[in-house]
Scaffold this active site. Structure first.
Site, PDB file in Angstrom:
ATOM      1  N   HIS A  90     -38.051  -6.311  51.837  1.00 30.45           N
ATOM      2  CA  HIS A  90     -36.729  -6.682  51.325  1.00 30.45           C
ATOM      3  C   HIS A  90     -36.683  -8.138  50.889  1.00 30.45           C
ATOM      4  O   HIS A  90     -35.892  -8.507  50.014  1.00 30.45           O
ATOM      5  CB  HIS A  90     -35.669  -6.423  52.399  1.00 30.45           C
ATOM      6  CG  HIS A  90     -34.290  -6.269  51.841  1.00 30.45           C
ATOM      7  ND1 HIS A  90     -33.953  -5.266  50.947  1.00 30.45           N
ATOM      8  CD2 HIS A  90     -33.154  -6.985  52.039  1.00 30.45           C
ATOM      9  CE1 HIS A  90     -32.670  -5.369  50.628  1.00 30.45           C
ATOM     10  NE2 HIS A  90     -32.170  -6.406  51.271  1.00 30.45           N
ATOM     11  N   ARG A 105     -34.302  -2.190  45.788  1.00 28.18           N
ATOM     12  CA  ARG A 105     -34.395  -1.942  47.232  1.00 28.18           C
ATOM     13  C   ARG A 105     -35.588  -1.015  47.447  1.00 28.18           C
ATOM     14  O   ARG A 105     -35.941  -0.224  46.567  1.00 28.18           O
ATOM     15  CB  ARG A 105     -33.122  -1.273  47.753  1.00 28.18           C
ATOM     16  CG  ARG A 105     -31.852  -2.088  47.568  1.00 28.18           C
ATOM     17  CD  ARG A 105     -30.644  -1.311  48.071  1.00 28.18           C
ATOM     18  NE  ARG A 105     -29.411  -2.105  47.970  1.00 28.18           N
ATOM     19  CZ  ARG A 105     -28.578  -2.075  46.938  1.00 28.18           C
ATOM     20  NH1 ARG A 105     -28.841  -1.291  45.890  1.00 28.18           N
ATOM     21  NH2 ARG A 105     -27.478  -2.814  46.928  1.00 28.18           N
ATOM     22  N   HIS A 163     -24.831  -5.422  43.320  1.00 29.59           N
ATOM     23  CA  HIS A 163     -23.876  -5.910  44.307  1.00 29.59           C
ATOM     24  C   HIS A 163     -22.451  -5.691  43.811  1.00 29.59           C
ATOM     25  O   HIS A 163     -22.151  -5.927  42.647  1.00 29.59           O
ATOM     26  CB  HIS A 163     -24.074  -7.407  44.566  1.00 29.59           C
ATOM     27  CG  HIS A 163     -25.270  -7.704  45.405  1.00 29.59           C
ATOM     28  ND1 HIS A 163     -25.879  -8.942  45.421  1.00 29.59           N
ATOM     29  CD2 HIS A 163     -25.992  -6.934  46.246  1.00 29.59           C
ATOM     30  CE1 HIS A 163     -26.912  -8.922  46.244  1.00 29.59           C
ATOM     31  NE2 HIS A 163     -26.995  -7.709  46.752  1.00 29.59           N
ATOM     32  N   ARG A 165     -37.057  -8.630  47.223  1.00 26.26           N
ATOM     33  CA  ARG A 165     -35.814  -8.484  46.445  1.00 26.26           C
ATOM     34  C   ARG A 165     -35.018  -9.781  46.482  1.00 26.26           C
ATOM     35  O   ARG A 165     -34.467 -10.211  45.464  1.00 26.26           O
ATOM     36  CB  ARG A 165     -35.011  -7.313  47.014  1.00 26.26           C
ATOM     37  CG  ARG A 165     -33.654  -7.064  46.392  1.00 26.26           C
ATOM     38  CD  ARG A 165     -33.117  -5.730  46.909  1.00 26.26           C
ATOM     39  NE  ARG A 165     -31.678  -5.698  47.005  1.00 26.26           N
ATOM     40  CZ  ARG A 165     -30.866  -5.316  46.035  1.00 26.26           C
ATOM     41  NH1 ARG A 165     -31.368  -4.966  44.856  1.00 26.26           N
ATOM     42  NH2 ARG A 165     -29.559  -5.279  46.221  1.00 26.26           N
ATOM     43  N   TYR A 215     -27.031 -13.997  48.830  1.00 29.74           N
ATOM     44  CA  TYR A 215     -28.333 -13.357  48.787  1.00 29.74           C
ATOM     45  C   TYR A 215     -29.426 -14.322  48.359  1.00 29.74           C
ATOM     46  O   TYR A 215     -30.582 -14.148  48.665  1.00 29.74           O
ATOM     47  CB  TYR A 215     -28.262 -12.209  47.784  1.00 29.74           C
ATOM     48  CG  TYR A 215     -29.058 -10.992  48.166  1.00 29.74           C
ATOM     49  CD1 TYR A 215     -28.584 -10.136  49.154  1.00 29.74           C
ATOM     50  CD2 TYR A 215     -30.258 -10.688  47.543  1.00 29.74           C
ATOM     51  CE1 TYR A 215     -29.293  -9.006  49.501  1.00 29.74           C
ATOM     52  CE2 TYR A 215     -30.966  -9.564  47.892  1.00 29.74           C
ATOM     53  CZ  TYR A 215     -30.484  -8.724  48.877  1.00 29.74           C
ATOM     54  OH  TYR A 215     -31.190  -7.617  49.229  1.00 29.74           O
ATOM     55  N   LYS A 240     -26.699   1.905  46.404  1.00 30.95           N
ATOM     56  CA  LYS A 240     -25.755   2.123  47.496  1.00 30.95           C
ATOM     57  C   LYS A 240     -24.415   2.611  46.963  1.00 30.95           C
ATOM     58  O   LYS A 240     -23.972   2.198  45.897  1.00 30.95           O
ATOM     59  CB  LYS A 240     -25.543   0.818  48.286  1.00 30.95           C
ATOM     60  CG  LYS A 240     -26.686   0.467  49.222  1.00 30.95           C
ATOM     61  CD  LYS A 240     -26.318  -0.733  50.065  1.00 30.95           C
ATOM     62  CE  LYS A 240     -27.399  -1.051  51.086  1.00 30.95           C
ATOM     63  NZ  LYS A 240     -27.050  -2.217  51.917  1.00 30.95           N
TER      64      LYS A 240
END
Length: 311
Positions: free
Chosen positions: A257, A166, A283, A260, A292, A189
């Site tokens: 993004h 990211r 993830h 990615r 994704y 995250k």
């Protein structure tokens, strides 16, 4: 607490929201952007209820919120022009708050928790083609008159596309991470840690940038620097990509993004294992990784069958 309507929220309810946000920050390691979104979404809901319930929006009144009250709030939000996607996000935040509040105050929150989220079509990411991704790497260094800035931009782009980072993860690297090892330890995250292999091209690009960068390097300082020496702002990377896509004739979806997204899609298209790609991206859910990528269903079935051959 800031935000429209927050002054109309009773003190006890406002204190509950502050405590909820503090716990989200401490226990769930929620980012400040997530906290800001929760504060705005839940605060807006509480402000609406304060008016809707004729000023009775204390914690006791919140425990008696009905399905019709929830529908009134959602209708009000749609009437203000709030998109379906944003309303679904706000409802999710409200449900999270109510789940916590019902445990604190001992009431049944079924009316709120059973409220159905509005349906919306999920936007599939649009990765670049392999040729376009390479063209971005070729053009990115040419967007600045400073050679070191061009080298910096190439290094960042290579980390996004070559390692699936990211943009926040790439820009959080410090001098302590350099020179990059073959494996990079990334905290993503939710404060979750993962190990990401670093391609030689990415290591070389970062070293070329470090050689040219005029600003002093230190373990505690950001690895990627702005022109004046401060931490590189993500907005500068976004503006660079905007210039690149205009020059290459790429669509508006060609953002940092998207690199990615491209990393994941191109790996899977080359026969990469879906579970391994999930771990590389950080993830929590395999379904997130599937959504994704931009591969069609037949390719996903092919990958699945290869991973799970029949006896």
């Amino acid at each position: 607490m800031s935000g429209g309507g927050s002054l109309h929220i009773p003190p006890g309810t406002r204190d509950a929201l502050i405590l909820f946000l503090d716990q989200k920050r401490a226990l769930d390691a929620a980012s400040e952007n997530t906290i800001k979104a929760y504060r705005a979404d839940i605060g807006g809901f509480l402000a609406f209820m304060a008016t809707h319930l004729d000023g009775e929006a204390g914690r006791g009144a919140l425990a008696r919120v009905s399905i019709s009250d929830m529908r009134a709030w959602m209708a009000s939000e749609r009437g203000r022009g709030v998109s379906t996607r944003s309303l679904a996000r706000a409802l999710s935040a409200v449900k999270s708050f109510y789940s916590w509040l019902s445990e604190q105050d001992g009431f049944d929150a079924t009316a709120v928790l059973s409220t159905r989220s509005p349906k919306f079509a999920k936007k599939l990411p649009r990765p670049l083609s392999p040729d376009a991704a390479q063209a971005v790497r070729d053009i990115a260094p040419l967007q600045s008159r400073h050679d070191w800035v061009g080298a910096r931009d190439l290094a960042v782009v290579t980390l996004l596309y070559g390692c699936g980072l990211r943009i926040s993860e790439a820009l959080s690297l410090t001098g302590a991470d350099a020179p990059l090892n073959e494996v990079l330890r990334i905290r993503g995250k939710g404060n979750k840690e993962r190990l990401v292999p670093v391609l030689p091209a990415a290591r070389d690009a970062v070293e070329a940038y470090r050689t040219l960068c005029p600003h002093p390097e230190a373990p505690e300082l950001p690895l990627f620097r702005g022109v004046r020496g401060g931490a590189l702002n993500p907005r500068q990377v976004q503006l660079m990509m905007q210039q690149v896509r205009l020059q290459l004739g790429l669509p508006a979806t060609a953002t940092p993004h998207a690199l990615r997204h491209s990393f994941a899609t191109h790996l899977l298209a080359s026969g990469g294992d879906l579970r391994a790609i999930q771990e590389l991206l950080g993830h929590a859910s395999l379904s997130t990784t599937q959504g994704y990528t931009a591969l069609d269903t037949s390719k996903l079935v092919e990958v699945y069958n290869a991973a799970h051959p029949r006896a």
